[in-house]
Design a protein around this motif. Structure first.
Motif, PDB file in Angstrom:
ATOM      1  N   LYS A 214       0.829  -1.210   0.000  1.00 49.07           N
ATOM      2  CA  LYS A 214       0.000   0.000   0.000  1.00 49.07           C
ATOM      3  C   LYS A 214       0.863   1.258   0.000  1.00 49.07           C
ATOM      4  N   GLU A 215       1.850   1.319   0.906  1.00 48.66           N
ATOM      5  CA  GLU A 215       2.725   2.497   0.994  1.00 48.66           C
ATOM      6  C   GLU A 215       3.537   2.672  -0.278  1.00 48.66           C
ATOM      7  N   ILE A 216       4.028   1.559  -0.840  1.00 51.77           N
ATOM      8  CA  ILE A 216       4.814   1.616  -2.080  1.00 51.77           C
ATOM      9  C   ILE A 216       3.962   2.154  -3.230  1.00 51.77           C
ATOM     10  N   HIS A 217       2.709   1.684  -3.303  1.00 50.02           N
ATOM     11  CA  HIS A 217       1.812   2.124  -4.379  1.00 50.02           C
ATOM     12  C   HIS A 217       1.464   3.602  -4.232  1.00 50.02           C
ATOM     13  N   GLU A 218       1.202   4.032  -2.998  1.00 51.06           N
ATOM     14  CA  GLU A 218       0.822   5.435  -2.767  1.00 51.06           C
ATOM     15  C   GLU A 218       1.947   6.393  -3.135  1.00 51.06           C
ATOM     16  N   LYS A 219       3.172   5.976  -2.965  1.00 53.74           N
ATOM     17  CA  LYS A 219       4.304   6.859  -3.258  1.00 53.74           C
ATOM     18  C   LYS A 219       4.868   6.661  -4.663  1.00 53.74           C
ATOM     19  N   GLY A 220       4.182   5.830  -5.461  1.00 57.85           N
ATOM     20  CA  GLY A 220       4.574   5.653  -6.859  1.00 57.85           C
ATOM     21  C   GLY A 220       5.925   4.981  -7.038  1.00 57.85           C
TER      22      GLY A 220
ATOM     23  N   ILE B 239      12.400   3.284   1.361  1.00 58.96           N
ATOM     24  CA  ILE B 239      11.220   4.104   1.043  1.00 58.96           C
ATOM     25  C   ILE B 239      11.429   5.546   1.501  1.00 58.96           C
ATOM     26  N   HIS B 240      11.995   5.716   2.677  1.00 54.37           N
ATOM     27  CA  HIS B 240      12.264   7.068   3.197  1.00 54.37           C
ATOM     28  C   HIS B 240      13.287   7.792   2.329  1.00 54.37           C
ATOM     29  N   ALA B 241      14.297   7.061   1.826  1.00 54.28           N
ATOM     30  CA  ALA B 241      15.348   7.680   1.011  1.00 54.28           C
ATOM     31  C   ALA B 241      14.835   8.111  -0.354  1.00 54.28           C
ATOM     32  N   LEU B 242      13.681   7.586  -0.786  1.00 55.03           N
ATOM     33  CA  LEU B 242      13.147   7.903  -2.117  1.00 55.03           C
ATOM     34  C   LEU B 242      12.191   9.093  -2.121  1.00 55.03           C
ATOM     35  N   GLU B 243      11.979   9.697  -0.976  1.00 55.87           N
ATOM     36  CA  GLU B 243      11.058  10.834  -0.916  1.00 55.87           C
ATOM     37  C   GLU B 243      11.554  11.982  -1.788  1.00 55.87           C
ATOM     38  N   GLY B 244      10.671  12.438  -2.675  1.00 51.64           N
ATOM     39  CA  GLY B 244      11.005  13.555  -3.556  1.00 51.64           C
ATOM     40  C   GLY B 244      11.844  13.177  -4.756  1.00 51.64           C
TER      41      GLY B 244
ATOM     42  N   PHE C 107      23.394   6.329  16.349  1.00 56.60           N
ATOM     43  CA  PHE C 107      23.670   7.235  15.216  1.00 56.60           C
ATOM     44  C   PHE C 107      22.516   7.164  14.222  1.00 56.60           C
ATOM     45  N   THR C 108      21.995   8.333  13.824  1.00 62.25           N
ATOM     46  CA  THR C 108      20.916   8.386  12.848  1.00 62.25           C
ATOM     47  C   THR C 108      20.956   9.724  12.115  1.00 62.25           C
ATOM     48  N   THR C 109      20.471   9.705  10.871  1.00 61.78           N
ATOM     49  CA  THR C 109      20.361  10.945  10.082  1.00 61.78           C
ATOM     50  C   THR C 109      18.907  11.388   9.959  1.00 61.78           C
ATOM     51  N   LYS C 110      17.983  10.604  10.547  1.00 64.02           N
ATOM     52  CA  LYS C 110      16.566  10.947  10.493  1.00 64.02           C
ATOM     53  C   LYS C 110      16.192  11.804  11.700  1.00 64.02           C
ATOM     54  N   PRO C 111      15.376  12.829  11.500  1.00 69.86           N
ATOM     55  CA  PRO C 111      14.952  13.682  12.633  1.00 69.86           C
ATOM     56  C   PRO C 111      14.238  12.895  13.725  1.00 69.86           C
ATOM     57  N   GLN C 112      13.443  11.886  13.339  1.00 73.00           N
ATOM     58  CA  GLN C 112      12.698  11.098  14.309  1.00 73.00           C
ATOM     59  C   GLN C 112      13.310   9.706  14.512  1.00 73.00           C
ATOM     60  N   GLY C 113      14.515   9.506  14.022  1.00 68.31           N
ATOM     61  CA  GLY C 113      15.130   8.188  14.114  1.00 68.31           C
ATOM     62  C   GLY C 113      15.687   7.900  15.489  1.00 68.31           C
TER      63      GLY C 113
END
Length: 453
Positions: A326-332, A365-370, A412-418
């Motif tokens: 579902k998430e993959i489809h919604e984000k194309g 999936i997070h890395a593919l945003e935008g 260690f994380t590069t995500k704001p909410q990670g």
């Protein structure tokens, strides 16, 4: 003994020949017995020919014997007809010497094959080479490490790593060095030790090479686990009483405020108590947040022992994709599952490996945003070493080189909410399976996480 008999035989023949010649001279000067002279002369000729034949035959046997020694041909034997003959005794002595050489040679060959078997069985890569890089010996561990069938010169490793070639050609006797080699699907930490020796005026460098990446990762993980245990223990001991007391005080303040309001006691006092109650609520909320934070990191030290089962890799990967369909489809996002061969099976804890893959897929999936034309490939195959490898590949923004070396470090994380726990947990799960997880990234082009079992 044969040589002594030869000498006696030769001396006897010489004395007889001398006596015959002396008799011939005596008959020549003192008698007119022509027929006797002819017979004695023929006897002299016969003795000379017999001696020449005897010496020549002995020389031939000696020559054959010496050639056998020179060319290490110990298959030749000398036929002995009768031990009554000194010549046959000489042959018997030669045969005994050759048998002794055969025994010594067989023992050396056994020792050689024994050492060869030991060298090939050792799990550490061994290379023996000359100063110009010409290789004299490699074992199976070397071929497996560098993925080569044969190696004639150290320069043949340049395609694997130019740094390895440079280090091997310049390493000195007794020197220990550490070389780091990063490949697309793996990271190697190679410990190299060298010993120099000489054979027939040739300087030979014997080098042992061992990949200690797994040992380093295990020690690093053990250190992090010990640190996390200490920190969580101390933090829990400090925060738990605060959380309990703040909850108790909050209930007391709530009851007091209700009493004040029921008795219609001063409004200002009631407002002040409500401010105190809000402050206590904030303290309680933050302590609960810290307790949740600590419990999250305690998971790094509480991974269950893997329950190994054999399952189809294609089923696992398809389940992971369907879970995020579902998430993959919604984000194309275009998501492909590729398993070669389709019948590939893995012996592992399916639930733990599923947890690792879910984390990697979420990161992808997070890395593919935008990104335009986002794509994720989940692949499984047998690598060059015949080991099962699962890869999660995306064409997202990628990971910078200075960050790539830190992504598996806890916290260690590069995500704001990670939380910085996902990849660390994944690495520990792979270690419990006797495997490894590595990352390769070319920013803006491709990021690849590889699980090798």
């Amino acid at each position: 003994m044969g040589f002594n008999n030869f000498r006696i035989n030769y001396i006897t023949r010489t004395i007889l020949l001398t006596a015959t010649i002396f008799g011939f001279s005596f008959l020549w000067y003192n008698t007119n017995l022509t027929m006797t002279l002819i017979l004695v002369g023929l006897l002299i000729v016969f003795q000379i020919v017999a001696m020449i034949f005897y010496v020549d035959r002995t020389n031939r046997v000696l020559n054959n014997f010496l050639e056998s020694i020179r060319y290490s041909d110990f298959t030749r034997t000398f036929q002995v007809e009768s031990l009554d003959s000194s010549f046959d005794k000489l042959k018997k002595s030669f045969n005994e010497v050759i048998q002794d050489f055969q025994a010594v040679r067989a023992e050396k060959e056994e020792n050689y094959f024994y050492l060869q078997t030991v060298i090939q069985h050792i799990g550490i890569a061994l290379i023996a080479f000359q100063k110009d890089g010409q290789v004299e010996l490699i074992n199976n561990a070397t071929k497996k490490l560098f993925q080569v069938r044969t190696l004639h010169n150290i320069q043949g490793l340049r395609e694997f790593s130019p740094e390895i070639v440079q280090k091997l050609l310049t390493i000195k006797h007794g020197e220990n060095i550490l070389v780091r080699v990063r490949q697309k699907d793996d990271l190697l930490q190679l410990a190299i030790y060298a010993t120099e020796f000489r054979i027939h005026n040739r300087a030979i460098m014997l080098v042992s090479i061992k990949n200690i990446q797994q040992e380093l990762d295990e020690k690093e993980m053990e250190s992090w686990q010990k640190l996390i245990r200490v920190l969580t223990h101390e933090i829990m001991n400090s925060i738990t009483p605060i959380s309990s007391l703040s909850s108790t005080i909050q209930e007391l303040m709530h009851n007091i405020i209700n009493s004040f309001e029921a008795l219609n006691i001063g409004k200002e006092e009631t407002e002040s108590l409500k401010e105190v109650e809000q402050a206590i609520q904030t303290i309680h909320k933050r302590t609960d947040g810290l307790l949740h934070f600590v419990n999250t990191y305690r998971n790094l030290t509480r991974i269950p022992t893997p329950n190994f089962t054999i399952f189809k890799v294609s089923r696992l990967l398809n389940n992971i994709r369907e879970l995020h369909e579902k998430e993959i489809h919604e984000k194309g996002i275009t998501c492909r599952v590729i398993v070669e061969p389709e019948s590939l099976e893995l012996s592992a804890d399916e639930h733990l490996i599923e947890q690792v893959l879910i984390n990697l897929l979420k990161n992808a999936i997070h890395a593919l945003e935008g990104r335009e034309n986002p794509q994720i490939d989940i692949m499984a195959f047998l690598n060059q070493s015949g080991r099962i490898t699962i890869q999660v590949i995306d064409n997202g923004k990628g990971i910078l080189p200075d960050v790539l070396d830190k992504i598996f470090i806890p916290f260690f994380t590069t995500k704001p909410q990670g939380s910085g726990i996902g990849l660390s947990l994944s690495r520990q799960i792979m270690r419990l399976h006797g495997g490894s997880i590595n990352a390769y990234s070319k920013p803006g082009v491709e990021t690849r996480f590889s699980l090798t079992f």
